[in-house]
Write a protein that holds these residues in place. Structure first.
Motif, PDB file in Angstrom:
ATOM      1  N   ASP A 137       0.837  -1.208   0.000  1.00  0.00           N
ATOM      2  CA  ASP A 137       0.000   0.000   0.000  1.00  0.00           C
ATOM      3  C   ASP A 137       0.870   1.256   0.000  1.00  0.00           C
ATOM      4  O   ASP A 137       0.628   2.200  -0.758  1.00  0.00           O
ATOM      5  CB  ASP A 137      -0.927   0.028   1.217  1.00  0.00           C
ATOM      6  CG  ASP A 137      -2.107  -0.916   1.097  1.00  0.00           C
ATOM      7  OD1 ASP A 137      -2.373  -1.424  -0.014  1.00  0.00           O
ATOM      8  OD2 ASP A 137      -2.759  -1.159   2.134  1.00  0.00           O
ATOM      9  N   LEU A 138       1.873   1.261   0.865  1.00  0.00           N
ATOM     10  CA  LEU A 138       2.756   2.428   0.942  1.00  0.00           C
ATOM     11  C   LEU A 138       3.564   2.572  -0.347  1.00  0.00           C
ATOM     12  O   LEU A 138       3.727   3.679  -0.860  1.00  0.00           O
ATOM     13  CB  LEU A 138       3.688   2.331   2.156  1.00  0.00           C
ATOM     14  CG  LEU A 138       4.685   3.477   2.291  1.00  0.00           C
ATOM     15  CD1 LEU A 138       3.976   4.825   2.393  1.00  0.00           C
ATOM     16  CD2 LEU A 138       5.585   3.257   3.497  1.00  0.00           C
ATOM     17  N   HIS A 139       4.057   1.467  -0.874  1.00  0.00           N
ATOM     18  CA  HIS A 139       4.829   1.504  -2.126  1.00  0.00           C
ATOM     19  C   HIS A 139       3.999   2.141  -3.241  1.00  0.00           C
ATOM     20  O   HIS A 139       4.481   3.005  -3.969  1.00  0.00           O
ATOM     21  CB  HIS A 139       5.256   0.085  -2.502  1.00  0.00           C
ATOM     22  CG  HIS A 139       6.273   0.017  -3.588  1.00  0.00           C
ATOM     23  ND1 HIS A 139       5.934   0.097  -4.921  1.00  0.00           N
ATOM     24  CD2 HIS A 139       7.620  -0.120  -3.541  1.00  0.00           C
ATOM     25  CE1 HIS A 139       7.018   0.005  -5.650  1.00  0.00           C
ATOM     26  NE2 HIS A 139       8.063  -0.124  -4.832  1.00  0.00           N
ATOM     27  N   ALA A 140       2.718   1.747  -3.349  1.00  0.00           N
ATOM     28  CA  ALA A 140       1.835   2.318  -4.377  1.00  0.00           C
ATOM     29  C   ALA A 140       1.624   3.810  -4.150  1.00  0.00           C
ATOM     30  O   ALA A 140       1.616   4.602  -5.087  1.00  0.00           O
ATOM     31  CB  ALA A 140       0.499   1.579  -4.390  1.00  0.00           C
ATOM     32  N   SER A 141       1.473   4.211  -2.895  1.00  0.00           N
ATOM     33  CA  SER A 141       1.276   5.617  -2.565  1.00  0.00           C
ATOM     34  C   SER A 141       2.512   6.451  -2.918  1.00  0.00           C
ATOM     35  O   SER A 141       2.401   7.525  -3.501  1.00  0.00           O
ATOM     36  CB  SER A 141       0.956   5.765  -1.075  1.00  0.00           C
ATOM     37  OG  SER A 141       0.822   7.110  -0.734  1.00  0.00           O
ATOM     38  N   VAL A 142       3.678   5.947  -2.585  1.00  0.00           N
ATOM     39  CA  VAL A 142       4.928   6.655  -2.899  1.00  0.00           C
ATOM     40  C   VAL A 142       5.126   6.715  -4.406  1.00  0.00           C
ATOM     41  O   VAL A 142       5.589   7.720  -4.949  1.00  0.00           O
ATOM     42  CB  VAL A 142       6.129   5.982  -2.186  1.00  0.00           C
ATOM     43  CG1 VAL A 142       7.449   6.530  -2.686  1.00  0.00           C
ATOM     44  CG2 VAL A 142       6.013   6.158  -0.670  1.00  0.00           C
TER      45      VAL A 142
END
Length: 150
Positions: free
Chosen positions: A20-25
């Motif tokens: 989730d964080l990877h996609a957001s970044v």
């Protein structure tokens, strides 16, 4: 906020939050062109860290020891990012320092390298005292019909 940030090793239970964080970044960066649906597995040992605030993953970095991307004994940083709402709090610097500490203690290595074409990322790396040592081209090709069928 820094005293509330915990830098720790990634564990397999973190995968969905990490993705989730990877996609957001990725949305804020030129570094990635596709959303990944599974955390990458690397050929060699990795130093794989997450930064947490109130048990929520807000940053990540993954460095592969003696990666095929590197020419010397060093660590290639494949993934590095901090959620946009947490930037400007030295979390990235804390993760890189922690990564370097572990790789030095565990592998006797004192250098990490990475690739970025993102102008903001390059400025950030320079800001935390890192130097660019080289560049390479990365291309995306449209597969032929035969390649798709293969």
């Amino acid at each position: 906020m820094n005293d509330e940030i915990i830098i720790r090793e990634y564990n397999s239970g973190d995968e969905l939050d990490w993705l989730d964080l990877h996609a957001s970044v990725m949305v804020d960066s030129y570094a990635w062109w596709i959303v990944i649906h599974k955390k990458p597995v690397y050929k060699n040992d990795v130093v794989d860290l997450v930064a947490c605030h109130n048990e929520k993953i807000v940053g990540f970095t993954v460095g592969e020891v003696n990666s095929d991307m590197s020419k010397n004994k060093d660590v290639f940083v494949w993934d590095f990012g901090v959620h946009r709402n947490y930037r400007g709090n030295n979390i990235g610097r804390m993760m890189i320092k922690h990564l370097h500490k572990i790789m030095n203690e565990k592998y006797g290595l004192n250098k990490s390298i990475w690739y970025s074409q993102d102008p903001d990322s390059i400025k950030y790396y320079e800001h935390i005292g890192m130097k660019e040592i080289g560049r390479h081209w990365q291309l995306t090709l449209k597969p032929t019909k035969e390649q798709k069928e293969f």
